[in-house]
Structure formats: structure tokens, C-alpha cells
Scaffold this motif. Structure first.
Motif, PDB file in Angstrom:
ATOM      1  N   GLU A 151      31.174  74.185  19.747  1.00 15.27           N
ATOM      2  CA  GLU A 151      30.331  74.048  20.938  1.00 15.27           C
ATOM      3  C   GLU A 151      31.160  73.982  22.212  1.00 15.27           C
ATOM      4  OE1 GLU A 151      26.685  71.250  22.526  1.00 15.27           O
ATOM      5  OE2 GLU A 151      28.211  70.430  21.208  1.00 15.27           O
ATOM      6  N   ALA A 152      32.394  73.492  22.125  1.00  8.80           N
ATOM      7  CA  ALA A 152      33.256  73.353  23.299  1.00  8.80           C
ATOM      8  C   ALA A 152      33.882  74.679  23.724  1.00  8.80           C
ATOM      9  CB  ALA A 152      34.361  72.330  23.004  1.00  8.80           C
ATOM     10  N   LEU A 153      33.749  75.708  22.908  1.00  9.23           N
ATOM     11  CA  LEU A 153      34.393  76.982  23.208  1.00  9.23           C
ATOM     12  C   LEU A 153      33.531  77.836  24.136  1.00  9.23           C
ATOM     13  CD1 LEU A 153      35.696  77.854  19.640  1.00  9.23           C
ATOM     14  CD2 LEU A 153      37.055  77.060  21.591  1.00  9.23           C
ATOM     15  N   PRO A 154      34.165  78.683  24.943  1.00  6.07           N
ATOM     16  CA  PRO A 154      33.397  79.571  25.825  1.00  6.07           C
ATOM     17  C   PRO A 154      32.543  80.546  25.030  1.00  6.07           C
ATOM     18  CG  PRO A 154      35.735  79.518  26.430  1.00  6.07           C
ATOM     19  CD  PRO A 154      35.614  78.837  25.103  1.00  6.07           C
ATOM     20  N   ARG A 155      31.400  80.914  25.591  1.00  8.25           N
ATOM     21  CA  ARG A 155      30.524  81.938  25.030  1.00  8.25           C
ATOM     22  C   ARG A 155      30.242  81.718  23.540  1.00  8.25           C
ATOM     23  NH1 ARG A 155      34.585  84.228  27.427  1.00  8.25           N
ATOM     24  NH2 ARG A 155      35.314  85.299  25.533  1.00  8.25           N
ATOM     25  N   THR A 156      30.001  80.445  23.207  1.00 10.22           N
ATOM     26  CA  THR A 156      29.716  80.062  21.820  1.00 10.22           C
ATOM     27  C   THR A 156      28.536  79.108  21.823  1.00 10.22           C
ATOM     28  OG1 THR A 156      32.083  80.215  21.322  1.00 10.22           O
ATOM     29  CG2 THR A 156      30.676  79.117  19.690  1.00 10.22           C
ATOM     30  N   SER A 157      27.477  79.456  21.122  1.00  6.86           N
ATOM     31  CA  SER A 157      26.280  78.618  21.045  1.00  6.86           C
ATOM     32  C   SER A 157      26.123  78.084  19.628  1.00  6.86           C
ATOM     33  CB  SER A 157      25.029  79.426  21.425  1.00  6.86           C
ATOM     34  OG  SER A 157      25.141  79.958  22.732  1.00  6.86           O
ATOM     35  N   VAL A 158      25.672  76.840  19.537  1.00  6.39           N
ATOM     36  CA  VAL A 158      25.457  76.191  18.241  1.00  6.39           C
ATOM     37  C   VAL A 158      23.986  75.812  18.126  1.00  6.39           C
ATOM     38  CG1 VAL A 158      25.999  74.178  16.812  1.00  6.39           C
ATOM     39  CG2 VAL A 158      27.824  75.352  18.084  1.00  6.39           C
ATOM     40  N   ALA A 159      23.392  76.096  16.973  1.00  7.70           N
ATOM     41  CA  ALA A 159      21.980  75.796  16.762  1.00  7.70           C
ATOM     42  C   ALA A 159      21.759  75.306  15.335  1.00  7.70           C
ATOM     43  CB  ALA A 159      21.128  77.038  17.019  1.00  7.70           C
ATOM     44  N   LEU A 160      20.754  74.463  15.168  1.00 11.86           N
ATOM     45  CA  LEU A 160      20.307  74.027  13.853  1.00 11.86           C
ATOM     46  C   LEU A 160      18.917  74.602  13.620  1.00 11.86           C
ATOM     47  CD1 LEU A 160      21.414  70.277  13.911  1.00 11.86           C
ATOM     48  CD2 LEU A 160      22.696  72.277  13.111  1.00 11.86           C
ATOM     49  N   VAL A 161      18.700  75.133  12.426  1.00  7.55           N
ATOM     50  CA  VAL A 161      17.440  75.793  12.086  1.00  7.55           C
ATOM     51  C   VAL A 161      16.920  75.148  10.798  1.00  7.55           C
ATOM     52  CG1 VAL A 161      16.312  77.981  11.577  1.00  7.55           C
ATOM     53  CG2 VAL A 161      18.289  77.936  13.113  1.00  7.55           C
ATOM     54  N   SER A 162      15.806  74.446  10.888  1.00  5.57           N
ATOM     55  CA  SER A 162      15.382  73.602   9.770  1.00  5.57           C
ATOM     56  C   SER A 162      13.887  73.692   9.509  1.00  5.57           C
ATOM     57  CB  SER A 162      15.757  72.140  10.056  1.00  5.57           C
ATOM     58  OG  SER A 162      15.309  71.273   9.037  1.00  5.57           O
ATOM     59  N   GLY A 163      13.505  73.361   8.292  1.00  9.39           N
ATOM     60  CA  GLY A 163      12.100  73.185   7.980  1.00  9.39           C
ATOM     61  C   GLY A 163      11.581  71.833   8.416  1.00  9.39           C
ATOM     62  N   ARG A 164      12.463  70.918   8.757  1.00 12.35           N
ATOM     63  CA  ARG A 164      12.057  69.616   9.277  1.00 12.35           C
ATOM     64  C   ARG A 164      11.314  69.778  10.595  1.00 12.35           C
ATOM     65  NH1 ARG A 164      14.942  64.744   7.884  1.00 12.35           N
ATOM     66  NH2 ARG A 164      16.520  65.070   6.265  1.00 12.35           N
ATOM     67  N   SER A 165      10.485  68.803  10.905  1.00 17.28           N
ATOM     68  CA  SER A 165       9.904  68.772  12.243  1.00 17.28           C
ATOM     69  C   SER A 165      11.032  68.578  13.253  1.00 17.28           C
ATOM     70  CB  SER A 165       8.900  67.627  12.370  1.00 17.28           C
ATOM     71  OG  SER A 165       9.572  66.377  12.330  1.00 17.28           O
ATOM     72  N   LEU A 166      10.784  68.969  14.486  1.00 18.27           N
ATOM     73  CA  LEU A 166      11.791  68.815  15.530  1.00 18.27           C
ATOM     74  C   LEU A 166      12.180  67.350  15.694  1.00 18.27           C
ATOM     75  CD1 LEU A 166      13.282  70.732  17.423  1.00 18.27           C
ATOM     76  CD2 LEU A 166      11.559  70.255  19.158  1.00 18.27           C
TER      77      LEU A 166
END
Length: 270
Positions: A63-78
Motif C-alpha cells: 500500500e505504501a508503494l506508488p501506483r499500487t492499490s490494495v483491496a479486500l474482496v469478501s462474502g462478509r458484510s462490509l
């Protein structure tokens, strides 16, 4: 595709290392990950799930790097995902298999219509009637439906409970979206998939390449949303559309560490 390259906990094979190196040099990388069974080991009590420290550290580095996005994708509720992931606001979140999105400062989870809410009320009672007949079975409210959990049931009871739930729901409802996961059967009154979540994340971030990793049946929708230059990683056993496979969350932590190191070498000034 069941022939994904096998990856041990302590060694990442050359094919996956090469893919991570190539991915690390992309203009904008999106690292999108399932949570349970991918970053966090499976546990009997969902609220006790936490990402392995090595995975959490690798995600912070990415996440600290340039032009890099981090995401979590889950069946859990938000709400549940936010609680167990303990992720900063800068991490993008997709909950409820794509129904709910937390993208930057915006939460996108339109409320159910009156008709959808009425259907959900009937669905809840149907599934609770099923769960009451089996030890260890329980029902969870989701933003767009309900899930029947059978992790704490015996194998025979789990199969019987899910089969009975299918029969009763199919007899009483039309147009509900079923989702089968590990020890869980979910029915939703609003349709969305993890593939929809990946598409929304790609559009929001402008990513030119995506890594997606997951362990469950519902993650196959995410793998099928990938294209040329993307990397899909199946965590654990089972048939998969992913090109690569690792044995569990510990091996996935090593993959994320390698990607963070590769991308840092390529995008940070020397």
C-alpha cells in the motif's frame, strides 16, 4: 482448470515468481484479496478471524508503494469485513460478494427496496426453520439476504441442512441468487459477484494489472474477471480457473512479500 501450478509454503516456483516480477512492473497494480482462508486462517468463530501478521505486513508494504492499490474482496458484510480486517481507510473494500463497496471516501451499498426487504424477511424465517432442525447450524443476516452456516455441524447434518434449505427456498421463492461457500449456503435478493467487485475496483483505481487471490468457490467469479497480464491465485484445494495455486494463508503471505519486494525494486527511486 484443475492444473494450476502447485506452490509450497516455503518455496514459490519459477513460473509464479516470474509472473509476480512481471506484475510488479505494471503501470498501476491492484492487489485484490479474499480475506477468510486467504489472508486469515479459517476459524470456527467468524469474528475471531484475523490476517496473519506476515500478510498484514506485506499489504502495508504494498500500500505504501506508488501506483499500487490494495483491496479486500469478501462474502462478509462490509461491517464484518471492516471489523476483522482492521484495515485503514485507504484499503478498498468489497463486501457481500460485490453488493457493498467502500471505495475511498464513498460507501456504496444501496438499501433494499420494499419488495426486496419483504422477500428477505420471508427468507430469514425459511432458513431459521431449517437451522432449528440441525445441531450447530445458524443463520446470518447479510445486507442482501441470509446465509445458513454449517461449520459447527457434523458432516452429515451439514449436507442435510443445506439440501433441505435448497429445497425449501426453491419451492417458496423465485429469482434468488444462491452462493455456495465452505460450510455456508447463502441466498441473496440482489445479485452481485466478486467478479463485479473486481470490475468496480479496476475502474475506480485505473489499474493496468490485477492480482486476485481467494480460496472459496465464490472466488471463481473473481478469477474469471481477470484478463491478460493479470495474476490469479487459488489458495488451497479445489477446481479453479486461476493460473496458480498456493497451499494456504502462510504461502500466500510469502507471495505478497515477494510481490512487494519486486514492485519496490521497480517503482521506487534509487
Amino acid at each position: 482448470m484443475g492444473t494450476a501450478a502447485e506452490v509450497g509454503d516455503s518455496a514459490i516456483p519459477a513460473a509464479l515468481r516470474d509472473a509476480l516480477t512481471e506484475l510488479g512492473g505494471a503501470e498501476h497494480v491492484l492487489v485484490a484479496l479474499d480475506f477468510d482462508g486467504t489472508l486469515a486462517p479459517e476459524v470456527d468463530t467468524p469474528d475471531e478471524a484475523r490476517a496473519l501478521p506476515a500478510s498484514a505486513a506485506a499489504l502495508r508494504a504494498l500500500e505504501a508503494l506508488p501506483r499500487t492499490s490494495v483491496a479486500l474482496v469478501s462474502g462478509r458484510s462490509l461491517e464484518s469485513l471492516e471489523r476483522v480486517a482492521e484495515a485503514p481507510a485507504s484499503v478498498l473494500l468489497v463486501g457481500s460478494h460485490g453488493v457493498e463497496l467502500r471505495l475511498g471516501d464513498a460507501d456504496r451499498h444501496p438499501p433494499l427496496s420494499g419488495e426486496e426487504e419483504a422477500t428477505a424477511v420471508r427468507l430469514e424465517q425459511t432458513l431459521r426453520d431449517v437451522a432449528d432442525g440441525f445441531d450447530g447450524a445458524w443463520v446470518e443476516r447479510k445486507p442482501a439476504g441470509y446465509a445458513l452456516h454449517t461449520r459447527l455441524s457434523s458432516a452429515d447434518d451439514a449436507r442435510a441442512a443445506q439440501e433441505l434449505a435448497r429445497i425449501r427456498v426453491e419451492a417458496a421463492f423465485r429469482g434468488l441468487t444462491p452462493r455456495v461457500g465452505k460450510n455456508v449456503l447463502e441466498f441473496a435478493v440482489r445479485s452481485a459477484t466478486k467478479g463485479d467487485g473486481i470490475a468496480a475496483l479496476r475502474e475506480f483505481t485505473g489499474a493496468t494489472a490485477v492480482l486476485y487471490a481467494g480460496d472459496d468457490v465464490t472466488d471463481e467469479d473473481g478469477f474469471r474477471a481477470l484478463g491478460a497480464g493479470d495474476v490469479g491465485i487459488k489458495v488451497g484445494e479445489g477446481e479453479t480457473a486461476a493460473a496458480f495455486r498456493v497451499t494456504g494463508p502462510e504461502a500466500m503471505a510469502e507471495v505478497l512479500r515477494l510481490l512487494a519486494e519486486s514492485r519496490a525494486r521497480l517503482v521506487l527511486p534509487r
